[in-house]
Design an enzyme around this catalytic site. Sequence first.
Site, PDB file in Angstrom:
ATOM      1  N   GLU A  38      27.802 -55.684 -30.819  1.00 49.05           N
ATOM      2  CA  GLU A  38      28.951 -54.945 -30.298  1.00 49.05           C
ATOM      3  C   GLU A  38      29.971 -55.984 -29.865  1.00 49.05           C
ATOM      4  O   GLU A  38      29.682 -56.822 -29.000  1.00 49.05           O
ATOM      5  CB  GLU A  38      28.528 -54.082 -29.117  1.00 49.05           C
ATOM      6  N   GLU A  96      55.728 -62.413 -13.397  1.00 50.77           N
ATOM      7  CA  GLU A  96      54.797 -62.175 -12.291  1.00 50.77           C
ATOM      8  C   GLU A  96      55.190 -62.874 -10.998  1.00 50.77           C
ATOM      9  O   GLU A  96      54.802 -62.429  -9.926  1.00 50.77           O
ATOM     10  CB  GLU A  96      53.379 -62.579 -12.696  1.00 50.77           C
ATOM     11  N   SER A 113      34.170 -64.570 -22.398  1.00 50.70           N
ATOM     12  CA  SER A 113      32.830 -63.954 -22.479  1.00 50.70           C
ATOM     13  C   SER A 113      32.336 -63.997 -23.915  1.00 50.70           C
ATOM     14  O   SER A 113      32.282 -62.970 -24.591  1.00 50.70           O
ATOM     15  CB  SER A 113      32.882 -62.503 -21.991  1.00 50.70           C
ATOM     16  N   PRO A 114      31.957 -65.174 -24.414  1.00 50.02           N
ATOM     17  CA  PRO A 114      31.642 -65.326 -25.835  1.00 50.02           C
ATOM     18  C   PRO A 114      30.419 -64.555 -26.325  1.00 50.02           C
ATOM     19  O   PRO A 114      30.212 -64.456 -27.531  1.00 50.02           O
ATOM     20  CB  PRO A 114      31.439 -66.831 -26.003  1.00 50.02           C
ATOM     21  N   GLU A 119      38.021 -63.131 -26.725  1.00 51.04           N
ATOM     22  CA  GLU A 119      39.195 -63.498 -25.936  1.00 51.04           C
ATOM     23  C   GLU A 119      39.185 -64.989 -25.610  1.00 51.04           C
ATOM     24  O   GLU A 119      38.195 -65.526 -25.124  1.00 51.04           O
ATOM     25  CB  GLU A 119      39.247 -62.712 -24.625  1.00 51.04           C
ATOM     26  N   GLU A 140      55.685 -52.227 -16.649  1.00 48.62           N
ATOM     27  CA  GLU A 140      55.860 -50.963 -15.915  1.00 48.62           C
ATOM     28  C   GLU A 140      54.598 -50.483 -15.210  1.00 48.62           C
ATOM     29  O   GLU A 140      54.684 -49.751 -14.225  1.00 48.62           O
ATOM     30  CB  GLU A 140      56.397 -49.873 -16.840  1.00 48.62           C
TER      31      GLU A 140
END
Length: 181
Positions: A38, A96, A113-114, A119, A140
């Site tokens: 997954e 920001e 998180s490999p 990511e 927003e």
Amino acid sequence: MTNFEEKTLQSETIFNGKVISLQIDEVALPDGKTSKRELIKHPGAVAIIPVTKDNKIVFVKQYRKALEKTIIEIPAGKLEPGEKPEVTAIRELQEETGYTTEHLIYVTSFYTSPGFADEIIYLYQTETLSKLEQPLETDEDEFVELIELTLEEAEALVESEEIHDAKTAYALLYVKLKGLT
């Protein structure tokens, strides 16, 4: 040398969202067996360590729905399609924090998180901040509070778990090792 590579036999996208997609891959394992993986696909992100003239690090305080709590983090944001990480870093810094910089230093990149996600975060640092005359608006659906802390104050917030995410902890370790503040 052992080959640990898993060959994708089949891939099925389960969900395509605004930030991530989820897929299930069937893979051939090195021993010839098969398994399912997954996987979360993410476009990548940037994070910035902004250090002020008085050696304080600029953080943002924001609510994180996935955690159901408010935490303090270094400024960060998602890469837009085709956008270079340094462009994203400047944009996120401006949106920001209301600061900008003309001198951004690339620190490193790392996977968050490999085990289940692709990511990657590109980490930058700057010590040449200047306030924008007209601060940019945040997204927003994004509400942040600006906080400037010394390294010691930030370390205390790691202990109390008000700073509780890997990218910020990684950034603080870098600041400490490099003696930036």
